[in-house]
Design an enzyme around this catalytic site. Structure first.
Site, PDB file in Angstrom:
ATOM      1  N   ASP A  90       4.200  -4.628  -7.622  1.00  0.00           N
ATOM      2  CA  ASP A  90       3.527  -3.401  -7.160  1.00  0.00           C
ATOM      3  C   ASP A  90       4.031  -2.187  -7.930  1.00  0.00           C
ATOM      4  O   ASP A  90       3.481  -1.096  -7.787  1.00  0.00           O
ATOM      5  CB  ASP A  90       3.727  -3.194  -5.652  1.00  0.00           C
ATOM      6  N   ASN A  91       5.066  -2.363  -8.717  1.00  0.00           N
ATOM      7  CA  ASN A  91       5.578  -1.251  -9.518  1.00  0.00           C
ATOM      8  C   ASN A  91       5.279  -1.442 -10.996  1.00  0.00           C
ATOM      9  O   ASN A  91       5.945  -0.851 -11.843  1.00  0.00           O
ATOM     10  CB  ASN A  91       7.094  -1.098  -9.300  1.00  0.00           C
ATOM     11  N   ARG A 117      -2.187  -1.091 -10.052  1.00  0.00           N
ATOM     12  CA  ARG A 117      -0.985  -1.912 -10.240  1.00  0.00           C
ATOM     13  C   ARG A 117      -1.362  -3.382 -10.288  1.00  0.00           C
ATOM     14  O   ARG A 117      -2.445  -3.758  -9.799  1.00  0.00           O
ATOM     15  CB  ARG A 117      -0.035  -1.709  -9.048  1.00  0.00           C
ATOM     16  N   ARG A 152       2.885  13.837  -8.219  1.00  0.00           N
ATOM     17  CA  ARG A 152       2.992  12.951  -9.365  1.00  0.00           C
ATOM     18  C   ARG A 152       1.664  12.901 -10.117  1.00  0.00           C
ATOM     19  O   ARG A 152       0.599  12.858  -9.510  1.00  0.00           O
ATOM     20  CB  ARG A 152       3.349  11.566  -8.847  1.00  0.00           C
ATOM     21  N   LYS A 207       3.904  12.213  -3.080  1.00  0.00           N
ATOM     22  CA  LYS A 207       4.838  11.183  -2.607  1.00  0.00           C
ATOM     23  C   LYS A 207       5.755  11.858  -1.595  1.00  0.00           C
ATOM     24  O   LYS A 207       6.322  12.913  -1.881  1.00  0.00           O
ATOM     25  CB  LYS A 207       5.632  10.660  -3.807  1.00  0.00           C
ATOM     26  N   GLY A 244       2.625   3.726   1.450  1.00  0.00           N
ATOM     27  CA  GLY A 244       3.206   4.031   2.758  1.00  0.00           C
ATOM     28  C   GLY A 244       3.724   5.451   2.840  1.00  0.00           C
ATOM     29  O   GLY A 244       3.991   5.974   3.914  1.00  0.00           O
ATOM     30  N   GLY A 298       0.821  -1.216   0.000  1.00  0.00           N
ATOM     31  CA  GLY A 298       0.000   0.000   0.000  1.00  0.00           C
ATOM     32  C   GLY A 298       0.845   1.252   0.000  1.00  0.00           C
ATOM     33  O   GLY A 298       2.071   1.200   0.109  1.00  0.00           O
ATOM     34  N   ASP A 306       8.894   6.099   7.497  1.00  0.00           N
ATOM     35  CA  ASP A 306       8.549   7.437   7.998  1.00  0.00           C
ATOM     36  C   ASP A 306       7.590   8.182   7.070  1.00  0.00           C
ATOM     37  O   ASP A 306       7.159   9.294   7.383  1.00  0.00           O
ATOM     38  CB  ASP A 306       9.819   8.265   8.232  1.00  0.00           C
ATOM     39  N   GLY A 307       7.294   7.573   5.915  1.00  0.00           N
ATOM     40  CA  GLY A 307       6.367   8.223   4.980  1.00  0.00           C
ATOM     41  C   GLY A 307       6.974   9.393   4.233  1.00  0.00           C
ATOM     42  O   GLY A 307       6.268  10.105   3.510  1.00  0.00           O
TER      43      GLY A 307
END
Ligand code: AMP
Ligand code: MG
Length: 491
Positions: A249-250, A180, A173, A110, A89, A87, A122-123
């Protein structure tokens, strides 16, 4: 107050596929980069906004009115191992806009702080990796390779803790979507077939609307997604692009290049080329990318089996397998078609595959620069061989192949300069060379100087036209610099 004409179709149609979240408020947001042309294409209506206002809007300090920030859920195979719950993050989808061409585009942050999916992270994001994503995305765009784009990069004024403290940033972005392979895996793993069907229908409507109402649409979705990946990877390979983390996931179902963390363009041509510091076994090496795309598509196919054949998912295996196996052929056909254009050919002959493979084998054998070799081959069409020959240890090693290539152009019906010009439109001179990217990121990250980044972007936006004074942008790094080059995932 700035208001965007946001829609939220993903949030509305796919409850259960996301978690609401809020960005953190940075203490001192400062605009590093703003893509005014892209903002215009999106119809954002921010042309009156000043830098300080844009910095607030695109860092989380003051969200555009109409935003509904969510973190999207997904799973993924990372380096071959399944992570059932990844997910966003450190990303947030603010919403979707319909651009001037009528296309729905996601606008997402992002690096805007923790979400329900952050696990131990830490995001946050650092300036360097966000600028890398900007530079590579714009380079891809100019090379006509589908890729997500950067609308803005804002320095947060805060440090993010990595191996050492680094200046933090938020990237905005723009993507055709963030759907995905891993999004499908998330629901497949949890046996949520109802959600999977909704997700597949949503994906069809958004990216393959011509298939959305057809019988057998889920198998067709697989076929169409495979086709787009084949086209994308063929373009990557010709550009010498190495994604670096082709985890499931990419891989975006839109067919765009996404999440390019440790990605890079290769200098010396070699199938084994790897730059990513974490890719120890070369799983995502340059030459492996087509096979990895196929592997990822097989994982996608697995998620679709219960939709293709609800009563007996296993019964869908043969048809799905046929599509996955057919990927190799489709990829090669698309790759070969582009190879012909790069070779200056207008027609197709069976021997062209061998001709191209022999050429690339020569480049690999002598460690020749991928981009310059293709580019300088155009000189040969005009009878000038100096620049190309100088890339090889001696002209003799190239001569037998060149003879074949010249013969392939017989009988010459086009003027030499026309062939050369056509080849130069297919073979770029300026790519995002690693040492140039590093130089730009270093200046911005260490010295707050965006000059080199802006200059590099200017060069990369016109990659096919040779221009005065830009010689250094065309050249590879000295071998001792290129030798140990590593890229990092940017987390
Ligand atoms: P990536 O390798 O960047 O595609 O990320 C893989 C997964 O790790 C995704 O679920 C990301 O959201 C998550 N992730 C990466 N970096 C961070 C971070 N600094 N904080 C939280 N999650 C992260
Ligand atoms: Mg990712």
């Amino acid at each position: 107050m700035i208001h965007f004409d946001f829609d939220h179709s993903y949030a509305r149609e796919l409850p259960g596929a996301w978690q609401a979240a809020q960005p953190e408020t940075p203490s001192a947001p400062a605009l590093l980069y703003w893509n005014a042309a892209l903002a215009d294409e999106l119809g954002l209506g921010v042309s009156q906004a000043g830098e300080a206002e844009l910095a607030k809007l695109f860092s989380g300090a003051e969200l555009p009115v109409g935003s509904q920030p969510i973190a999207q859920a997904y799973a993924g195979h990372q380096f071959g191992g399944l992570s059932p719950s990844l997910g966003d993050g450190r990303a947030l989808l603010l919403g979707e806009v319909i651009d001037k061409n009528g296309l729905r585009r996601d606008i997402a942050f992002k690096g805007s702080g923790r979400t329900a999916f952050s696990r131990r992270g830490d995001g946050k994001a650092a300036v360097g990796p966000m600028l890398r994503e900007l530079i590579l995305g714009e380079a891809m765009q100019a090379l006509d390779i589908p890729a997500t784009r950067a609308l803005a990069v804002v320095a947060t004024g805060e440090a993010v803790q990595r191996e050492r403290p680094l200046p933090g940033a938020v990237l905005t972005r723009v993507a055709a979507s963030h759907l995905r392979v891993g999004t499908f895996q998330y629901f497949a793993i949890h046996g949520e077939t109802g959600m999977l069907r909704k997700l597949a229908d949503y994906t069809l409507a958004r990216h393959y609307p011509e298939l959305a109402r057809q019988d057998g649409r889920y198998l067709k979705l697989l076929q169409a997604a495979a086709e787009r990946q084949a086209a994308l990877i063929a373009r990557w390979m010709h550009a010498g692009f190495i994604h670096g983390v082709m985890n499931t996931d990419n891989m975006a179902l839109s067919g765009e290049t996404i999440d390019f963390g440790p990605c890079a363009f290769m200098d010396a041509h070699h199938p084994d080329t790897v730059f990513s510091s974490i890719d120890h076994n070369g799983r995502y090496a340059y030459g492996n990318q087509p096979a990895i795309a196929q592997w990822n598509l097989a994982r996608f196919a697995e998620t679709l089996l219960p939709l293709i054949s609800p009563d007996d998912p296993a019964a869908a295996v043969p048809a799905a397998t046929e599509i996955i196996e057919g990927f190799a052929e489709r990829y090669q056909a698309l790759w070969l078609a582009q190879a012909r254009r790069k070779l200056g050919l207008l027609d197709a002959k069976p021997a062209d595959l061998q001709l191209t493979e022999d050429w690339l084998a020569l480049l690999a054998a002598y460690g020749v620069d991928h981009t310059l070799a293709w580019r300088y081959l155009a000189d040969e069409a005009e009878g000038k061989s100096e620049r190309l020959a100088a890339l090889f240890p001696s002209p003799d090693v190239l001569e037998p192949w060149l003879k074949q290539w010249h013969n392939r152009h017989l009988p010459r019906t086009r003027r030499p300069q026309d062939i050369a010009a056509a080849m130069r439109r297919e073979n770029p001179l300026y790519i995002a060379r690693n040492h140039l990217v590093e130089e730009a990121l270093d200046a911005a990250s260490e010295h707050g100087d965006m000059g080199p980044t802006l200059k590099l972007l200017e060069v990369l936006r016109d990659p096919f036209n040779e221009r005065e004074g830009l010689a250094r942008y065309a050249l590879p790094a000295a071998p001792e610099v290129a030798e140990g080059y590593r890229t990092f995932c940017g987390t």
